[in-house]
Each structure stands twice: as C-alpha cells, then as structure tokens.
Design a protein around this motif. Structure first.
Motif, PDB file in Angstrom:
ATOM      1  N   PRO A   1       9.934  -0.605  -4.370  1.00 55.35           N
ATOM      2  CA  PRO A   1       9.776  -1.843  -3.437  1.00 55.35           C
ATOM      3  C   PRO A   1      10.093  -1.500  -1.852  1.00 55.35           C
ATOM      4  N   GLN A   2       9.371  -1.078  -1.934  1.00 56.53           N
ATOM      5  CA  GLN A   2       8.986  -1.063  -0.039  1.00 56.53           C
ATOM      6  C   GLN A   2       9.662  -1.723   0.697  1.00 56.53           C
ATOM      7  N   LEU A   3       8.581  -2.937   0.393  1.00 58.40           N
ATOM      8  CA  LEU A   3       9.048  -4.250   1.482  1.00 58.40           C
ATOM      9  C   LEU A   3       9.968  -4.653   0.939  1.00 58.40           C
ATOM     10  N   PHE A   4      11.194  -5.025  -0.110  1.00 60.64           N
ATOM     11  CA  PHE A   4      11.430  -5.644   0.445  1.00 60.64           C
ATOM     12  C   PHE A   4      12.836  -4.950   0.629  1.00 60.64           C
ATOM     13  N   LYS A   5      13.474  -3.752   0.219  1.00 62.87           N
ATOM     14  CA  LYS A   5      14.620  -2.913   1.075  1.00 62.87           C
ATOM     15  C   LYS A   5      14.060  -2.855   2.517  1.00 62.87           C
ATOM     16  N   GLN A   6      13.071  -3.329   2.718  1.00 67.92           N
ATOM     17  CA  GLN A   6      13.211  -3.069   4.527  1.00 67.92           C
ATOM     18  C   GLN A   6      13.764  -5.236   4.736  1.00 67.92           C
TER      19      GLN A   6
ATOM     20  N   GLY B   1      16.454   3.212   8.235  1.00 71.44           N
ATOM     21  CA  GLY B   1      15.522   4.159   6.893  1.00 71.44           C
ATOM     22  C   GLY B   1      15.903   4.282   5.733  1.00 71.44           C
ATOM     23  N   GLY B   2      15.144   4.814   4.725  1.00 67.61           N
ATOM     24  CA  GLY B   2      15.624   4.958   3.603  1.00 67.61           C
ATOM     25  C   GLY B   2      15.121   6.351   2.715  1.00 67.61           C
ATOM     26  N   LEU B   3      15.658   6.108   1.475  1.00 71.27           N
ATOM     27  CA  LEU B   3      14.428   7.286   0.612  1.00 71.27           C
ATOM     28  C   LEU B   3      14.210   6.700  -0.322  1.00 71.27           C
ATOM     29  N   ALA B   4      13.227   7.330  -1.329  1.00 71.00           N
ATOM     30  CA  ALA B   4      13.616   6.982  -2.700  1.00 71.00           C
ATOM     31  C   ALA B   4      13.074   8.783  -3.307  1.00 71.00           C
ATOM     32  N   LEU B   5      14.131   8.711  -4.552  1.00 73.82           N
ATOM     33  CA  LEU B   5      14.244   9.818  -5.312  1.00 73.82           C
ATOM     34  C   LEU B   5      13.767   9.069  -7.030  1.00 73.82           C
TER      35      LEU B   5
ATOM     36  N   PHE C   1       5.462   1.279 -10.626  1.00 74.33           N
ATOM     37  CA  PHE C   1       4.298   1.349 -10.890  1.00 74.33           C
ATOM     38  C   PHE C   1       2.477   1.735 -10.272  1.00 74.33           C
ATOM     39  N   ARG C   2       2.149   2.640 -10.453  1.00 72.11           N
ATOM     40  CA  ARG C   2       1.177   3.373  -9.779  1.00 72.11           C
ATOM     41  C   ARG C   2       0.235   3.945 -11.503  1.00 72.11           C
ATOM     42  N   ASP C   3      -1.540   2.597 -10.701  1.00 72.98           N
ATOM     43  CA  ASP C   3      -2.009   3.298 -11.566  1.00 72.98           C
ATOM     44  C   ASP C   3      -3.135   4.942 -10.848  1.00 72.98           C
TER      45      ASP C   3
ATOM     46  N   PRO D   1       0.728  -0.990   0.199  1.00 73.22           N
ATOM     47  CA  PRO D   1      -0.060  -0.234   0.516  1.00 73.22           C
ATOM     48  C   PRO D   1       0.607   1.635   0.067  1.00 73.22           C
ATOM     49  N   GLU D   2       1.128   1.788  -1.252  1.00 72.08           N
ATOM     50  CA  GLU D   2       1.473   3.162  -1.354  1.00 72.08           C
ATOM     51  C   GLU D   2       1.109   4.013  -1.103  1.00 72.08           C
ATOM     52  N   GLY D   3      -0.692   3.674  -1.440  1.00 76.61           N
ATOM     53  CA  GLY D   3      -1.668   4.482  -1.415  1.00 76.61           C
ATOM     54  C   GLY D   3      -2.033   4.992  -2.376  1.00 76.61           C
TER      55      GLY D   3
ATOM     56  N   ILE E   1      15.392   6.476  -7.980  1.00 75.66           N
ATOM     57  CA  ILE E   1      16.713   5.809  -6.487  1.00 75.66           C
ATOM     58  C   ILE E   1      16.058   5.256  -5.433  1.00 75.66           C
ATOM     59  N   ASP E   2      16.211   3.899  -5.603  1.00 80.06           N
ATOM     60  CA  ASP E   2      15.740   4.320  -3.860  1.00 80.06           C
ATOM     61  C   ASP E   2      16.953   3.216  -3.123  1.00 80.06           C
ATOM     62  N   ILE E   3      17.062   3.757  -1.845  1.00 82.34           N
ATOM     63  CA  ILE E   3      17.998   3.676  -0.876  1.00 82.34           C
ATOM     64  C   ILE E   3      17.391   2.882   0.423  1.00 82.34           C
TER      65      ILE E   3
ATOM     66  N   CYS F   1       0.136   9.080   5.762  1.00 82.24           N
ATOM     67  CA  CYS F   1       0.237  10.079   4.868  1.00 82.24           C
ATOM     68  C   CYS F   1       1.669   9.363   3.916  1.00 82.24           C
ATOM     69  N   HIS F   2       2.412   8.570   5.123  1.00 84.59           N
ATOM     70  CA  HIS F   2       3.622   8.518   3.616  1.00 84.59           C
ATOM     71  C   HIS F   2       3.511   6.934   4.148  1.00 84.59           C
ATOM     72  N   HIS F   3       4.137   5.846   4.450  1.00 83.11           N
ATOM     73  CA  HIS F   3       2.871   4.638   3.892  1.00 83.11           C
ATOM     74  C   HIS F   3       3.055   4.495   4.851  1.00 83.11           C
TER      75      HIS F   3
ATOM     76  N   GLY G   1      11.021  11.133  -1.605  1.00 79.72           N
ATOM     77  CA  GLY G   1      10.360  11.110  -0.006  1.00 79.72           C
ATOM     78  C   GLY G   1      11.103  10.114   0.597  1.00 79.72           C
ATOM     79  N   GLY G   2      11.660  10.148   2.544  1.00 80.27           N
ATOM     80  CA  GLY G   2      11.695   8.691   3.163  1.00 80.27           C
ATOM     81  C   GLY G   2      11.044   8.684   4.313  1.00 80.27           C
ATOM     82  N   SER G   3      11.808   7.781   5.331  1.00 77.48           N
ATOM     83  CA  SER G   3      11.974   7.488   6.432  1.00 77.48           C
ATOM     84  C   SER G   3      12.615   6.940   7.182  1.00 77.48           C
ATOM     85  N   ILE G   4      12.634   7.164   8.972  1.00 72.48           N
ATOM     86  CA  ILE G   4      12.922   5.866   9.611  1.00 72.48           C
ATOM     87  C   ILE G   4      11.683   5.289   9.489  1.00 72.48           C
ATOM     88  N   ARG G   5      12.065   3.822   9.217  1.00 71.15           N
ATOM     89  CA  ARG G   5      10.882   2.344   9.219  1.00 71.15           C
ATOM     90  C   ARG G   5      10.436   1.706  11.088  1.00 71.15           C
ATOM     91  N   ILE G   6       9.403   2.021  11.059  1.00 76.01           N
ATOM     92  CA  ILE G   6       9.275   0.599  12.279  1.00 76.01           C
ATOM     93  C   ILE G   6      10.085  -0.363  12.342  1.00 76.01           C
TER      94      ILE G   6
HETATM   95  N1  ASP Z   1       9.010   3.991  -1.174  1.00 74.48           N
HETATM   96  C1  ASP Z   1       8.650   5.155  -0.636  1.00 74.48           C
HETATM   97  C2  ASP Z   1       7.887   5.864  -2.131  1.00 74.48           C
HETATM   98  O1  ASP Z   1       8.134   5.548  -2.681  1.00 74.48           O
HETATM   99  C3  ASP Z   1       9.587   5.498  -0.583  1.00 74.48           C
HETATM  100  C4  ASP Z   1      10.206   5.405   0.340  1.00 74.48           C
HETATM  101  O2  ASP Z   1      10.549   5.597   1.707  1.00 74.48           O
HETATM  102  O3  ASP Z   1      11.879   5.205   0.633  1.00 74.48           O
HETATM  103  O4  ASP Z   1       8.094   6.822  -2.076  1.00 74.48           O
END
Ligand code: ASP
Length: 656
Positions: A204-209, A538-542, A226-228, A180-182, A242-244, A456-458, A494-499
């Motif tokens: 790839p949010q959950l995979f990278k976690q 935590g991470g971020l995606a550009l 991909f987002r519809d 669910p990215e929204g 660019i996903d980190i 708000c974010h995920h 955008g990114g965040s520190i994760r639970i």
């Molecule tokens: N997966 C998030 C997004 O696509 C970015 C992140 O939280 O790293 O917005």
C-alpha cells in the motif's frame, strides 16, 4: 452409521486443561478421536480439541453395553462428544500436559464419522504436495496448529503495540493502480471498462504516504500484498505485511517503534534480544559479510588480502593485486579443529559449490595438526605464510578460503560459503536471534537491460540529504535514507524516509527515465498530493510470514500460512488457478467471440396520414410478394392499394 446430535450437549472443559485437581468431577468434552486402542479389557481413546489431548477410557467388563458398542465403532478423526469422570491415571504420561489423568467414560455421542485419512497426522515424512492437497487435514497437525496460533499472537501483539503508540489502522484498496515495487503485477480485468485493468497492490506504499498528507501521522495496517514473482522458500505470490507510516520522523524514529516490537515478539518464543540493534552501512555489510542481509549469529568476517599478494608468484592472486582495485582477493578464515580437519574430498565438494556460485575454483590454505596444506602451497614462502597468518589474524588451527574477482563476484561466493561452513563447523549460534539494521543503501542501481537507473528500494525513497547533488552528477553514488531490518540472515523488513516535495519527486522520476508525461499519467495523484502540504514522512513494512517463520523456527513460509501456494504458484487444494467459463472471459473482454451476422426481417410502413387498417394489410401483402432477399422494404401505396413506390432496404444488419 446413524449419527448422534449435538443437541444441548455443553462442553464443560477444554481437553488440554484437565489436571489432577479435576479428579472426581464429571466433565463433558468435545473433539476429534486421535486414536483408539484396545488393551485387554480396557478401551482407550485420545480426544483432541484445539486446546489439547486427553485420554478417555472404558472398561469392557463394567461399561454400559450401548456405550461400549459405540466406542468400538469409533475410528480415527471421528467427531465425538464425551461425558465421564476425571480420575487419576495408574500409569502417568509425563509427555502429555494432561498425562496425570484420564476420563472414565459414562456417555459418548458420535457427531460425525471420518473416512480413512490420506495420510496419518502423526507422520512427519508426508510429501508436501499431499499435505497441501488435503491442507484442511494437514492443519490439524500439532505443528501447524502451533504455527497458526503463533501467527495470530504475533498479529495481536503487533496491533496492541501500535495502538499503544497511537497508530491508527486504516485499510487501503485491493483493487488499485499498479505501483512500481519492482515486481510484476497481478492484474484484474475490468468488466465495466473494456481493455482496462486494476492491479492488486504490491504494497500500500502510495496510499500510506497519501494518508500522511491527509494528516493521520501514524498509520498501521496488517495487509495482504501481491507480487507475481518466481517463488522461493520465503516468498509467496500473496503475502502479509505489517505496514506502517509516520509523519515528522527521521529513520531513528521509525526504528525506535520497531525495535521494542521485536523484543516483545522474540519474548513470545522465549528469546532475549537487546536494543538498540546494531546499525551497519550497506557498504560494510557487503564488505564484511558479502550480503546485504548478513547473519550476525556468526562473527566471522570477510577480509581483503589483496595487498599481501602484490609480489606473489601465484599469478591468479598477483594479477588481481595488479588490477588497481578492479579485482580483489578476499578471504574467510574459519578457526578450529573441525575446519582444519576438512578432508581432500570435502574440499573438492566445496570447490564444486564455489563453482556453482560463479568461482573458477576455491583456493584454500589449511593449518592443521601437520602444519600448512594449501592449493597454492608452492607459492607460499615461509615469509608469505607468516604474512598471511598475520593478515588474517590466525593464531591456531583453521581453514582459510579465498575468492578472486570483482566485488560482486567475491561477495556472492564468500557470502554463501561463510554461512554454509560456519554452520558445518559449529561456528554459528543457532539459538540466538541476531537483529540488525542495514542502512545507507544506494538510492539507485544501473539496470543493464533497460540501460537506465532504477530505484533500489522504490522511487519514493528520499535521497540522503548530503548526496542530493549526486542525483545529477553521479546518480549511482547517491545514498538513500533507506533501512532494512535483518534477522538471522533474512530481510524481515524494509523502509525509508520518503520524498515529501513534488520537485524532488519529479527530479527523481526524471533520473530513472520517467518523463513528465509518464509521471503525470502514472503518479499525477502523488505529485498533486505532495504539492498540498505533505509532511516529512517515512515508514517501513515487515514481512509477517517471514517473521513468523523465523519465530516458529521453521524454514519455509508455507508452514506458517494456512492455505499457501506451492513453489509453482498453485493451490493444490482448490486447484487454483484454473480455467474459467468462456462466458466469463467474454464478459471481461478477454475473449472476442467470432462474429455472427443475423439478417433480421423488418418491415417498415409509411402509412398515409390517418392510415387505415385495410391499406396496411395490402401493403403487407405487397411486401411478401417481393423476393425473399427483399423482404424488408419501404412500400408506399396509394389509397387504392396501388404501389407508388417499393424500395428494398439492404439493411439493417445487427452484429452481436
Ligand atoms: N512498501 C515497501 C515495501 O513493500 C515498504 C516501505 O517502504 O514501507 O517494500
């Protein structure tokens, strides 16, 4: 036309590299004919390859007749192999990198012809639909060649940057489970598992976690998402991130690897940016700029002037001042002559814009050569005017505009007009790159339609450690450890520190209305992973497309994507999406075929032990004498061929 072969022709130089230094050398070049023109006895041809353009020339009076005949057959976009001698040009072209030289042709091969183009490549005004239909030609244009090159450079620089910082590149699946990215998912039906679907990743949010749980500590991937969604100028159904993701980090650590990358990328296009980037809490961003992605190239801030109107005769403003903070009067002041000189007509037009943004009207006060003019002048006693000027810090000429309403309403109106007018009045420095981090986003927001909080974010974003108690008592007030990177009014990342513990994750799921059973079925693997020693991470995606768009200085991401979709989510070149064969649909269980029942005749023998051929023959005969409807049956014969039992079997019937 008979075509020449490339044969063993070897290019000696790239067209764009030729300079006066090469004068006298014989060179062999390849490329496309940009255009041919005849000037007196001279025939000129501009030859283009990926690296540039160079002028070829032949003299009708002295050139070999065969070469001349070939040259005269050449049309725009023919593919050529040319041989000639580099010579200094008589009339140099300072606008061309190779403008000091030309190539005196000694040989020419026509490797391929080209049909007349549907549009001239130099024409800037070609409709986008036509360009996208013939994208393979459109991509030949200088601007798009430059954009693709820049994009490639950005990707390379990014990979190198992260490699130097010891990140590891890992690919994650494209066929996956919906996360669910929204946004709405793109679904892929499974042929093997009828009625079941993969989802294309929104990220790839959950995979990278999970890769952090696996111990990789520093992950990078330049990946497709991909987002519809409904499209806009800066959105496409598929886009590149660019996903980190990093382990054992705080938000400053994540920001700390991104900022130097931005410095390098800005340098590629000759922009200087300073670090550290400003950090602006979400709340201040909304208060001062009316936007969670403020454009700091303009320094003008929205100001709250509500208290100034507590005793005003202007009802609209006074009732807001009486509303106990529910509604406020907020204002923007644009200094300068241009703003002060706005005409009545222009102000009316601006009012229309404000109305489209949800305003009732657009109260204004303007200080120009003739002093004050204002839509509420009759309520502005000299003392009120002085207080207003002082409140807004007005020293000279300029225009103040006002919005009244809830914070959301006034932010929307003034956030938009701030940029629109700053641009119009020359108060926005277009040459700058203004990066900033917006931080301290709210964790959750109330969704009226679903009557519950949503992330708000995920939903994997960590609540602010100071706000954990609010999760139960006042979820809407809980801040997140989430951060957006903003450049010139665009969210570029955008990114965040994760639970990172299963209990907090389950608690968050509960807060957003995901019960235990649903959490298990959708995110069981994540909850499991978090319970096996997940590090803080935590991470971020550009958004690569958006970033390249801003670096390239264009205003649409389609300009930096080789084969983009239109705003209607279509590829005009391949005409996708398109209908598919019914057979494919059936295979994927997306189409049920109308049933057809076949009655198949089958004969069963009960043969006597050690049965003999003769008796079998008699049994067959008996069967065929039964009525056609009974053409299937069991027949038991005695040794003399007499029927002991004949039984019609009503089946079997087979359904396909
Ligand atoms: N997966 C998030 C997004 O696509 C970015 C992140 O939280 O790293 O917005």
């Amino acid at each position: 036309m008979k075509l020449d072969r490339l044969g063993n022709f070897q290019r000696t130089h790239r067209n764009g590299d030729l300079r006066l230094d090469h004068a006298g050398q014989t060179v062999r070049l390849l490329g496309w004919c940009r255009r041919v023109r005849n000037l007196g006895s001279l025939v000129f041809l501009d030859l283009r390859d990926r690296w540039g353009l160079v002028q070829l020339v032949a003299n009708e009076e002295t050139a070999d007749p065969e070469l001349l005949a070939k040259l005269k057959a050449v049309r725009s976009e023919f593919v050529l192999a040319a041989e000639g001698v580099v010579a200094e040009r008589e009339s140099k072209n300072p606008n061309m990198a190779t403008g000091e030289v030309e190539i005196r042709l000694t040989g020419l091969r026509i490797l391929n012809t080209a049909a007349p183009l549907p549009f001239p490549l130099e024409d800037e005004g070609v409709g986008e639909d036509l360009r996208l239909t013939y994208r393979f030609l459109d991509l030949r244009r200088d601007q798009l060649q430059r954009n693709m090159l820049l994009r490639s450079e950005v990707a390379n620089l990014t990979r190198n940057h992260f490699r130097e910082l010891d990140f590891i590149e890992i690919e994650t699946p494209i066929l996956t489970k919906s996360t669910p990215e929204g946004a709405r998912d793109y679904l892929v039906p499974s042929r093997v598992h009828p009625g079941e679907f993969f989802a294309l990743p929104q990220s790839p949010q959950l995979f990278k976690q999970l890769l952090q749980v696996s111990g990789f500590e520093r992950y990078i991937q330049i990946c497709r998402c991909f987002r519809d969604e409904d499209l806009r100028a800066d959105r496409q159904p598929e886009f590149t991130q660019i996903d980190i993701e990093m382990s054992f980090v705080r938000q400053e650590d994540v920001q700390g690897v991104i900022e130097p990358l931005m410095v390098k990328l800005a340098q590629v296009v000759g922009k200087q940016v300073n670090t550290p980037f400003p950090r602006l809490p979400f709340r201040d961003a909304m208060e001062w700029y009316g936007s969670d992605k403020p454009d700091l190239r303009c320094s003008i801030k929205i100001q709250d002037v509500t208290p100034l109107f507590a005793n005003s005769g202007f009802n609209l403003f006074r009732t807001a001042a009486d509303s106990g903070g529910q509604r406020r009067v907020r204002a923007l002041f644009f200094p300068g002559e241009a703003a002060a000189a706005l005409s009545r007509k222009q102000l009316d037009e601006l009012q229309e814009v404000a109305k489209q943004l949800g305003a009732g009207g657009l109260p204004y006060a303007k200080w120009g050569k003739e002093g004050l003019s204002s839509s509420f002048k009759k309520f502005l006693e000299p003392a009120d005017e002085a207080a207003l000027k002082q409140g807004l810090g007005i020293g000279g000429e300029g225009l103040a505009i006002f919005a009244v309403g809830t914070d959301a309403q006034t932010s929307r109106i003034l956030g938009d007009l701030r940029l629109r007018l700053a641009r119009q009045f020359g108060l926005l420095d277009e040459s700058r790159f203004a990066f900033l981090w917006v931080v301290d986003f709210p964790l959750l927001e109330w969704n009226e339609e679903h009557r519950r909080f949503v992330a708000c974010h995920h939903p994997f974003t960590s609540p602010h450690p100071d706000d954990l108690d609010l999760l139960d008592s006042d979820p809407g007030a809980c801040r997140a450890v989430a951060y957006d990177l903003v450049l010139n009014g665009f969210e570029v990342g955008g990114g965040s520190i994760r639970i990172h513990d299963a209990d907090t994750q389950s608690r968050l799921f509960r807060t957003i209305g995901i019960g235990e059973a649903e959490a298990r079925s959708k995110f069981g693997f994540l909850l499991d992973a978090l319970s096996y020693g997940a590090p803080p991470h935590g991470g971020l995606a550009l958004g690569l497309d958006r970033l390249v768009m801003l670096l390239a200085g264009v205003d649409n991401i389609r300009e930096v994507i080789a084969f983009p979709k239109t705003a209607q989510a279509r590829c005009l070149m391949t005409d996708a999406p398109s209908p598919v064969d019914e057979r494919q649909l059936r295979e994927l269980h997306l189409l049920q075929e109308a049933k057809q029942t076949y009655r198949v005749g089958a004969v069963f023998f009960e043969s006597a032990e050690g049965g003999n051929a003769e008796l079998r023959g008699q049994a067959l005969q008996q069967i065929s004498q039964l009525t056609p409807r009974q053409a299937q049956g069991l027949v038991t014969l005695d040794p003399q061929g007499q029927i002991l039992e004949a039984q019609s079997i009503s089946g079997p019937t087979f359904e396909f």
